[in-house]
Design an enzyme around this catalytic site. Structure first.
Site, PDB file in Angstrom:
ATOM      1  N   LYS A 151       0.864  -1.261   0.004  1.00  0.00           N
ATOM      2  CA  LYS A 151       0.048  -0.064   0.038  1.00  0.00           C
ATOM      3  C   LYS A 151       0.780   1.300   0.145  1.00  0.00           C
ATOM      4  O   LYS A 151       0.434   2.233  -1.093  1.00  0.00           O
ATOM      5  CB  LYS A 151      -0.984  -0.038   1.150  1.00  0.00           C
ATOM      6  CG  LYS A 151      -1.665   1.276   1.281  1.00  0.00           C
ATOM      7  CD  LYS A 151      -2.231   1.260   2.665  1.00  0.00           C
ATOM      8  CE  LYS A 151      -1.836   1.646   4.129  1.00  0.00           C
ATOM      9  NZ  LYS A 151      -1.399   2.759   4.350  1.00  0.00           N
ATOM     10  N   ASN A 152       1.794   1.257   0.726  1.00  0.00           N
ATOM     11  CA  ASN A 152       2.477   2.621   1.073  1.00  0.00           C
ATOM     12  C   ASN A 152       3.681   3.042  -0.212  1.00  0.00           C
ATOM     13  O   ASN A 152       3.714   3.955  -0.453  1.00  0.00           O
ATOM     14  CB  ASN A 152       3.491   2.312   2.328  1.00  0.00           C
ATOM     15  CG  ASN A 152       2.313   2.722   3.388  1.00  0.00           C
ATOM     16  OD1 ASN A 152       1.231   2.902   3.422  1.00  0.00           O
ATOM     17  ND2 ASN A 152       3.012   2.506   4.766  1.00  0.00           N
ATOM     18  N   CYS A 156      -4.326   7.697  10.000  1.00  0.00           N
ATOM     19  CA  CYS A 156      -4.340   6.993  11.124  1.00  0.00           C
ATOM     20  C   CYS A 156      -4.045   8.120  12.288  1.00  0.00           C
ATOM     21  O   CYS A 156      -3.022   8.721  12.088  1.00  0.00           O
ATOM     22  CB  CYS A 156      -3.816   5.926  11.196  1.00  0.00           C
ATOM     23  SG  CYS A 156      -4.604   4.431  10.597  1.00  0.00           S
ATOM     24  N   ARG A 212       1.452  14.412  13.633  1.00  0.00           N
ATOM     25  CA  ARG A 212       2.273  14.058  12.391  1.00  0.00           C
ATOM     26  C   ARG A 212       2.537  15.348  11.436  1.00  0.00           C
ATOM     27  O   ARG A 212       1.773  15.463  10.423  1.00  0.00           O
ATOM     28  CB  ARG A 212       1.323  12.722  11.592  1.00  0.00           C
ATOM     29  CG  ARG A 212       1.173  11.446  12.312  1.00  0.00           C
ATOM     30  CD  ARG A 212       0.352  10.718  11.857  1.00  0.00           C
ATOM     31  NE  ARG A 212       1.097   9.910  10.616  1.00  0.00           N
ATOM     32  CZ  ARG A 212       0.439   9.040   9.994  1.00  0.00           C
ATOM     33  NH1 ARG A 212      -0.919   8.386  10.059  1.00  0.00           N
ATOM     34  NH2 ARG A 212       1.515   8.219   8.982  1.00  0.00           N
ATOM     35  N   ASP A 224       4.655  -0.101  12.132  1.00  0.00           N
ATOM     36  CA  ASP A 224       3.527  -0.438  11.640  1.00  0.00           C
ATOM     37  C   ASP A 224       3.389  -2.000  12.080  1.00  0.00           C
ATOM     38  O   ASP A 224       2.186  -2.561  11.817  1.00  0.00           O
ATOM     39  CB  ASP A 224       3.586  -0.297  10.248  1.00  0.00           C
ATOM     40  CG  ASP A 224       3.023   1.113   9.729  1.00  0.00           C
ATOM     41  OD1 ASP A 224       2.832   1.862  10.560  1.00  0.00           O
ATOM     42  OD2 ASP A 224       2.910   1.304   8.469  1.00  0.00           O
ATOM     43  N   ARG A 262      -8.724  -0.168   4.998  1.00  0.00           N
ATOM     44  CA  ARG A 262      -7.860   0.825   4.302  1.00  0.00           C
ATOM     45  C   ARG A 262      -6.432   0.342   3.842  1.00  0.00           C
ATOM     46  O   ARG A 262      -6.064   0.828   2.839  1.00  0.00           O
ATOM     47  CB  ARG A 262      -7.322   1.864   5.366  1.00  0.00           C
ATOM     48  CG  ARG A 262      -8.470   2.962   5.905  1.00  0.00           C
ATOM     49  CD  ARG A 262      -8.007   3.783   6.790  1.00  0.00           C
ATOM     50  NE  ARG A 262      -6.992   4.677   6.288  1.00  0.00           N
ATOM     51  CZ  ARG A 262      -6.442   5.824   6.606  1.00  0.00           C
ATOM     52  NH1 ARG A 262      -6.978   6.503   7.913  1.00  0.00           N
ATOM     53  NH2 ARG A 262      -5.557   6.506   6.200  1.00  0.00           N
TER      54      ARG A 262
HETATM   55  C1  UD1 Z   1       4.858   6.553   6.733  1.00  0.00           C
HETATM   56  C2  UD1 Z   1       3.753   5.366   6.649  1.00  0.00           C
HETATM   57  C3  UD1 Z   1       3.370   4.884   7.943  1.00  0.00           C
HETATM   58  C4  UD1 Z   1       4.519   4.400   8.720  1.00  0.00           C
HETATM   59  C5  UD1 Z   1       5.358   5.585   8.978  1.00  0.00           C
HETATM   60  C6  UD1 Z   1       6.727   4.999   9.598  1.00  0.00           C
HETATM   61  C7  UD1 Z   1       2.619   5.865   4.537  1.00  0.00           C
HETATM   62  C8  UD1 Z   1       1.545   6.402   3.695  1.00  0.00           C
HETATM   63  N1  UD1 Z   1       2.422   5.789   5.867  1.00  0.00           N
HETATM   64  O1  UD1 Z   1       3.999   7.515   7.286  1.00  0.00           O
HETATM   65  O2  UD1 Z   1       2.485   3.655   7.591  1.00  0.00           O
HETATM   66  O3  UD1 Z   1       3.952   4.197   9.812  1.00  0.00           O
HETATM   67  O4  UD1 Z   1       5.957   6.039   7.591  1.00  0.00           O
HETATM   68  O5  UD1 Z   1       7.201   4.086   9.049  1.00  0.00           O
HETATM   69  O6  UD1 Z   1       3.521   5.419   3.904  1.00  0.00           O
HETATM   70  N2  UD1 Z   1       7.913  13.507  10.997  1.00  0.00           N
HETATM   71  C9  UD1 Z   1       8.190  15.015  11.438  1.00  0.00           C
HETATM   72  N3  UD1 Z   1       8.074  15.935  10.216  1.00  0.00           N
HETATM   73  C10 UD1 Z   1       7.812  15.556   8.968  1.00  0.00           C
HETATM   74  C11 UD1 Z   1       7.839  14.185   8.684  1.00  0.00           C
HETATM   75  C12 UD1 Z   1       7.578  13.317   9.842  1.00  0.00           C
HETATM   76  O7  UD1 Z   1       8.629  15.516  12.254  1.00  0.00           O
HETATM   77  O8  UD1 Z   1       8.001  16.634   8.365  1.00  0.00           O
HETATM   78  C13 UD1 Z   1       7.963  12.575  12.126  1.00  0.00           C
HETATM   79  C14 UD1 Z   1       6.736  11.935  12.611  1.00  0.00           C
HETATM   80  O9  UD1 Z   1       6.013  12.526  13.485  1.00  0.00           O
HETATM   81  C15 UD1 Z   1       7.327  10.591  12.857  1.00  0.00           C
HETATM   82  C16 UD1 Z   1       8.633  10.368  12.007  1.00  0.00           C
HETATM   83  O10 UD1 Z   1       8.894  11.616  11.561  1.00  0.00           O
HETATM   84  O11 UD1 Z   1       7.734  10.782  14.334  1.00  0.00           O
HETATM   85  C17 UD1 Z   1       8.305   9.430  11.023  1.00  0.00           C
HETATM   86  O12 UD1 Z   1       7.262   9.841  10.214  1.00  0.00           O
HETATM   87  P1  UD1 Z   1       7.065   9.500   8.677  1.00  0.00           P
HETATM   88  O13 UD1 Z   1       7.892   8.561   8.169  1.00  0.00           O
HETATM   89  O14 UD1 Z   1       7.074  10.717   7.846  1.00  0.00           O
HETATM   90  O15 UD1 Z   1       5.649   8.777   8.515  1.00  0.00           O
HETATM   91  P2  UD1 Z   1       4.734   8.970   7.542  1.00  0.00           P
HETATM   92  O16 UD1 Z   1       5.182   9.187   6.168  1.00  0.00           O
HETATM   93  O17 UD1 Z   1       3.673   9.897   7.900  1.00  0.00           O
END
Ligand code: UD1
Length: 433
Positions: A23-24, A118, A123, A306, A398
């Site tokens: 999915k991701n 979620c 985030r 995850d 989802r």
């Molecule tokens: C993606 C996955 C999600 C998975 C996560 C971590 C998708 C659609 N979702 O989520 O299933 O749980 O990776 O493997 O692919 N952060 C910041 N600033 C930013 C972006 C992130 O501080 O601009 C922090 C977040 O709060 C979190 C960490 O970085 O603590 C990791 O987040 P991130 O890897 O970005 O997760 P997602 O891409 O949202």
């Protein structure tokens, strides 16, 4: 009509299950697909809600979306007539922000509603925006929308402050047609990052280093047609691995890349399950009580956040005291209260769950708090004595394709029925005895 799962626990899972596309990875790849004006064919797409929402949004901005079958889609981005995306549905999925990177990269402007996804903690998307700005874009957030535009995007050197999957993919999208070279450091290394980069390269992009800490991109003028097959879903595979071990069964999990599952396999072996690796499948078996362990979630190649709720369910039934440290998202223990209703003994202190293993779970009426936690509660229901109903399964849908069907094919007694349908409950109980 809202549905729920009804489960009669206690049957070990046996047989074979085929894992769907990731999915991701698919979310990033679908967004990338609109960046060329030629037709792109994408295969091994998982047939899950988040993907369908993103495809609707892509169609909504004027791209041509032709579904060949439930796992294959043709997309042509030449007909896009709108770079503004603001639907109720798109706000609910996290990956809507990939359209921002893709549209910005292609048209130098985009407007997308702030993403949802979620509820597993705060985030922020500051790293995404930092990347866009470094490439020369102006970014404002107003009235719930992220607005970004640039005269032209120019390659840059970007150092991410936190390792972020979303920011890595989004900046890659925006940079692949920027003028000159971009270097992104401290990037995420998840398999889906590599898959999105491979897909962009198959369209003519020049991206090197995906899967390492540093991605180097040489901007190209245009992207072209491609046919691409998405990698298997690491987390769906891991969930079935946990389910096989929790029910003390033996399941051959097919269409996987065993290397992507290593962090999960190692922990399963450590607690006493057996994991056999083949070329594109793994077999997970378990006998007797499993043992306790310590787990900390980390970016890839560490243990995936995850998979945290699913492994917690397993440890809640294992001998001794286990701990899980959640280091990615601060609000990822919301399933703990639901598991407690089934007899689990878990205490959460900050970002650490302390799990005292119990001998058995008993069936209960529970609710899925989010996608992965929902899957974990289903696994708990498969083990529990008696009947479990899980509602709010729209979260599970989802990200898991035909979850209950795949489990049923492994021998589980599980059915999707309309919520509050007492007759359907009685029918299920009669059927499974
Ligand atoms: C993606 C996955 C999600 C998975 C996560 C971590 C998708 C659609 N979702 O989520 O299933 O749980 O990776 O493997 O692919 N952060 C910041 N600033 C930013 C972006 C992130 O501080 O601009 C922090 C977040 O709060 C979190 C960490 O970085 O603590 C990791 O987040 P991130 O890897 O970005 O997760 P997602 O891409 O949202």
């Amino acid at each position: 009509m809202e549905n729920q799962y009804i489960i009669k626990g206690g049957t070990p899972l046996y047989g074979e299950v085929t894992i769907s596309g990731a999915k991701n990875a698919a979310l990033g790849i679908l967004a990338a697909a609109i960046m060329t004006d030629e037709t792109v064919t994408i295969d091994n797409l998982p047939d899950v809600r988040d993907i369908n929402v993103l495809l609707d949004a892509i169609e909504g901005i004027g791209a041509t979306v032709h579904r060949i079958d439930s796992h294959t889609v043709e997309i042509n981005g030449s007909t896009i007539n709108d770079v503004s995306i603001d639907y109720d549905s798109i706000r609910k999925i996290r990956a809507s922000y990939y359209l921002l990177g893709a549209l910005l990269g292609k048209y130098s402007k985009a407007q997308v509603a702030l993403p949802g996804g979620c509820d597993i903690g705060s985030r922020p998307i500051d790293q995404h925006l930092k990347g866009f700005r470094a490439l020369g874009a102006t970014v404002n957030i107003e009235y719930g929308m992220i607005n970004t535009h640039a005269d032209k995007l120019v390659g840059s050197h970007i150092f991410l402050d936190v390792v972020s999957v979303g920011a890595t993919i989004n900046i890659m999208l925006a940079a692949c047609m920027a003028e000159g070279r971009t270097v992104i450091e401290n990037v995420a290394k998840e398999p889906h990052i590599v898959d999105v980069a491979n897909f962009l390269n198959s369209m003519g992009a020049d991206i090197k280093g995906a899967g390492t800490d540093k991605i180097r991109i040489r901007g190209v003028e245009r992207l072209h047609a491609s046919e691409y097959s998405i990698i298997p879903d690491q987390i769906e595979a891991g969930t079935f691995m946990a389910a096989a071990a929790a029910t003390k069964g033996s399941v051959l999990i097919k269409n996987v890349i065993p290397k992507h599952l290593e962090a999960i396999s190692v922990k399963l072996v450590e607690i006493g399950a057996t994991v056999e690796e083949f070329d594109d499948s793994v077999r997970v078996s378990a006998n007797g009580r499993l043992r306790h362990t310590q787990i900390k979630t980390l970016p890839y190649p560490g243990f995936p956040t995850d998979m945290q709720p699913q492994i917690a369910t397993l440890l809640a039934l294992s001998e001794g005291t286990s701990t899980i440290t959640e280091s990615i998202f601060e609000n990822r223990f919301k399933y703990v209260d639901e598991l407690a209703r089934m007899g689990a003994s878990i205490k959460v202190e900050g970002n650490v769950a302390i799990i005292e293993g119990v001998e058995e779970f008993t069936g209960a009426t529970i609710s899925a708090p989010d996608l992965r936690a929902g899957a974990a509660l289903v696994v708990a229901g498969l083990v529990a004595d008696g009947y479990t109903t899980v509602d709010s399964i729209q979260y599970i849908e989802r990200g898991y394709e035909c979850f209950e069907k795949k489990l049923r094919e492994l021998g589980a007694s599980i059915e999707k029925i309309p919520i509050d349908d007492e007759r359907a409950v009685q029918k299920f109980k009669l059927k499974v005895g």
